[in-house]
Design an enzyme around this catalytic site. Sequence first.
Site, PDB file in Angstrom:
ATOM      1  N   ARG A 177       0.839  -1.209   0.000  1.00  0.00           N
ATOM      2  CA  ARG A 177       0.000   0.000   0.000  1.00  0.00           C
ATOM      3  C   ARG A 177       0.865   1.246   0.000  1.00  0.00           C
ATOM      4  O   ARG A 177       1.656   1.459   0.921  1.00  0.00           O
ATOM      5  CB  ARG A 177      -0.907   0.000   1.220  1.00  0.00           C
ATOM      6  N   GLU A 233       0.451   4.100   0.895  1.00  0.00           N
ATOM      7  CA  GLU A 233      -0.086   5.153   1.767  1.00  0.00           C
ATOM      8  C   GLU A 233       1.058   6.059   2.179  1.00  0.00           C
ATOM      9  O   GLU A 233       2.080   5.595   2.665  1.00  0.00           O
ATOM     10  CB  GLU A 233      -0.730   4.522   3.010  1.00  0.00           C
ATOM     11  N   ARG A 239       0.939   2.794  13.057  1.00  0.00           N
ATOM     12  CA  ARG A 239       0.051   1.658  12.787  1.00  0.00           C
ATOM     13  C   ARG A 239       0.019   1.240  11.327  1.00  0.00           C
ATOM     14  O   ARG A 239      -0.714   0.354  10.946  1.00  0.00           O
ATOM     15  CB  ARG A 239      -1.381   2.000  13.215  1.00  0.00           C
ATOM     16  N   HIS A 240       0.787   1.945  10.477  1.00  0.00           N
ATOM     17  CA  HIS A 240       0.743   1.637   9.049  1.00  0.00           C
ATOM     18  C   HIS A 240       2.109   1.219   8.509  1.00  0.00           C
ATOM     19  O   HIS A 240       3.128   1.819   8.847  1.00  0.00           O
ATOM     20  CB  HIS A 240       0.291   2.866   8.244  1.00  0.00           C
ATOM     21  N   GLU A 272      -8.197  -1.133  14.572  1.00  0.00           N
ATOM     22  CA  GLU A 272      -8.838  -2.041  13.623  1.00  0.00           C
ATOM     23  C   GLU A 272      -7.886  -3.191  13.296  1.00  0.00           C
ATOM     24  O   GLU A 272      -6.793  -2.974  12.798  1.00  0.00           O
ATOM     25  CB  GLU A 272      -9.172  -1.258  12.340  1.00  0.00           C
ATOM     26  N   SER A 330     -11.082  -6.167   8.581  1.00  0.00           N
ATOM     27  CA  SER A 330     -12.349  -5.696   8.046  1.00  0.00           C
ATOM     28  C   SER A 330     -12.832  -6.690   7.022  1.00  0.00           C
ATOM     29  O   SER A 330     -12.046  -7.442   6.446  1.00  0.00           O
ATOM     30  CB  SER A 330     -12.238  -4.286   7.480  1.00  0.00           C
ATOM     31  N   ARG A 367      -0.767  -5.802  12.864  1.00  0.00           N
ATOM     32  CA  ARG A 367      -1.698  -5.147  13.796  1.00  0.00           C
ATOM     33  C   ARG A 367      -2.052  -6.091  14.943  1.00  0.00           C
ATOM     34  O   ARG A 367      -2.158  -5.690  16.105  1.00  0.00           O
ATOM     35  CB  ARG A 367      -3.001  -4.773  13.069  1.00  0.00           C
TER      36      ARG A 367
HETATM   37  P1  AMO Z   1      -8.448  -3.409   4.713  1.00  0.00           P
HETATM   38  O1  AMO Z   1      -7.926  -2.439   3.745  1.00  0.00           O
HETATM   39  O2  AMO Z   1      -9.264  -2.885   5.849  1.00  0.00           O
HETATM   40  O3  AMO Z   1      -9.394  -4.469   3.997  1.00  0.00           O
HETATM   41  O4  AMO Z   1      -7.266  -4.282   5.289  1.00  0.00           O
HETATM   42  C1  AMO Z   1      -7.507  -5.401   6.136  1.00  0.00           C
HETATM   43  C2  AMO Z   1      -6.623  -5.340   7.358  1.00  0.00           C
HETATM   44  O5  AMO Z   1      -5.249  -5.328   6.974  1.00  0.00           O
HETATM   45  C3  AMO Z   1      -4.501  -4.516   7.869  1.00  0.00           C
HETATM   46  N1  AMO Z   1      -3.891  -3.413   7.104  1.00  0.00           N
HETATM   47  C4  AMO Z   1      -2.697  -2.851   7.399  1.00  0.00           C
HETATM   48  N2  AMO Z   1      -1.807  -3.098   8.360  1.00  0.00           N
HETATM   49  C5  AMO Z   1      -0.693  -2.333   8.399  1.00  0.00           C
HETATM   50  N3  AMO Z   1      -0.426  -1.359   7.525  1.00  0.00           N
HETATM   51  C6  AMO Z   1      -1.278  -1.055   6.525  1.00  0.00           C
HETATM   52  N4  AMO Z   1      -1.000  -0.086   5.660  1.00  0.00           N
HETATM   53  C7  AMO Z   1      -2.489  -1.822   6.436  1.00  0.00           C
HETATM   54  N5  AMO Z   1      -3.544  -1.826   5.598  1.00  0.00           N
HETATM   55  C8  AMO Z   1      -4.368  -2.796   6.029  1.00  0.00           C
HETATM   56  C9  AMO Z   1      -5.477  -3.995   8.907  1.00  0.00           C
HETATM   57  C10 AMO Z   1      -6.796  -4.087   8.191  1.00  0.00           C
HETATM   58  O6  AMO Z   1      -7.883  -4.232   9.067  1.00  0.00           O
HETATM   59  N6  AMO Z   1      -9.955  -6.500   1.043  1.00  0.00           N
HETATM   60  C11 AMO Z   1     -10.268  -6.006   2.363  1.00  0.00           C
HETATM   61  C12 AMO Z   1     -10.517  -7.126   3.345  1.00  0.00           C
HETATM   62  C13 AMO Z   1     -11.777  -7.916   3.037  1.00  0.00           C
HETATM   63  O7  AMO Z   1     -12.859  -7.281   2.985  1.00  0.00           O
HETATM   64  O8  AMO Z   1     -11.689  -9.133   2.862  1.00  0.00           O
HETATM   65  C14 AMO Z   1      -9.086  -5.146   2.856  1.00  0.00           C
HETATM   66  O9  AMO Z   1      -8.007  -5.163   2.327  1.00  0.00           O
HETATM   67  O10 AMO Z   1      -5.434  -4.891  10.012  1.00  0.00           O
END
Ligand code: AMO
Length: 435
Positions: A215, A217, A223-224, A358, A361, A409
């Site tokens: 990602r 981001e 947390r990311h 979180e 999701s 996480r």
């Molecule tokens: P989402 O984008 O909420 O959902 O990601 C799911 C979970 O992945 C973790 N996560 C991360 N952890 C650390 N750094 C990040 N940048 C990051 N991005 C996400 C979190 C988050 O809750 N396709 C959907 C899931 C689904 O509906 O099946 C998805 O990607 O713990």
Amino acid sequence: MDQLRTHYSKEVTEEDMDKTITVAGWVEDIRNLGGIAFIILRDKKGTLQITSLKKQHPEIFNTLVSLPRESVVSVRGLCKKSEKARNGYEVIPEEIKVLSTAETPLPLGVVDKVEAELDTRLDNRFIDLRKPEVQAIFKIRSAVLGTIHNHLRANGFEEVHTPKIIGSSSEGGTDLFPIKYFERDAFLAQSPQLYKQMLMATGFDRVYEIAWYFRAEEHNTRRHLNESTAVDVEMAFIRDEEDVMHILEKLVQAMWKTASEQKEELEILGKEIKVPEVPFKRITYDDALSILEENGNHIKWGEDLGREDEKLLGDIMKDKGYEFYFITKYPLDAKPFYTMPVGDKYSKGFDLECKGVELASGSQRIHDVTLLIDRIKKCGLNPDDFSSYLKSFRYGMPPHGGFGFGIERFIMELLDINNIRECILFPRDRTRLTP
Ligand code: AMO
């Protein structure tokens, strides 16, 4: 190799006393008292003492005392009981092999009392990982990953691997890492989303994948990560998102249970883990907004909870006895295009929260292709970019749903670690690309 490491420090038993054994590891500390030297040797299992007498073997003594710390040696010698040694025994060397001499000075100490900056630790991660308290995190992580596999397989899930080089966004967002794919543009996968859904059209029914999310981001938070790992689940023939949440909470419980059983590592970390009870509390998005409103935080309906709101809600829920809870019935526009709508405003999307963070999701997905195309357009995306995904919905697609669960996480919340970078071996963030 086996020969060298036949005896780990903690595996030395009563039977080894007064016998010749071989140990191998890193030289953690050397105390040279002139005629006698004590060397602390560290291996995977812990530390042990090598006691070298100058007059007995002057060459061995001289080699040992002149070794830079963190050099790697193998030592063959007599194992003897010793009340003064920290494990109750010591090894009197008869032969020593220096397998690797460490350079000096060390870029990072292993047993230093002063805590180094996180950046220094991450720059020298191979040494940082020699610390028992850092290794413990990854041993727990490994044990729990084993449980994820076992638990999901026992519940009828097949393990799959989907492409990490993709042609279009899997989450609809803009957080994509572009890469050159011969003459074309491609991206690193943000998640297995589109592929795990396509597999629901095959008859696999239940799949899971433990894989990477990439990602782009820009924000650099605690947390990311820009490269993180997650367990993704997708299951067909569900009645609604409740079926998915049920699988998720049972998985979480199994993961916490395995973590609670890693006694040695938990002791090193000074942690105790309480296994949560299921089912987890469910509150709707609207409930969450009301709770926050009552506590002085106003959120405009439809918006995602900000970090502060999430934390406040986490504290309130914890006070009520709920460390884990689902937030359900999210506004449709706050969830990705594949989320099943409920009327015009709501969706069958949920988040799993743990102490205000979180963890996962998920949702029931749209399985009707016409509705899916409509949602793709409403989210400002072009259905042509999703043609191969959409095709899998045209020839028999059962109702389905799933979730994505972030492993770093999870480790963060499980062990109360403040920064997510400590929960992955080699973190990738906005500024870090090495090591
Ligand atoms: P989402 O984008 O909420 O959902 O990601 C799911 C979970 O992945 C973790 N996560 C991360 N952890 C650390 N750094 C990040 N940048 C990051 N991005 C996400 C979190 C988050 O809750 N396709 C959907 C899931 C689904 O509906 O099946 C998805 O990607 O713990």
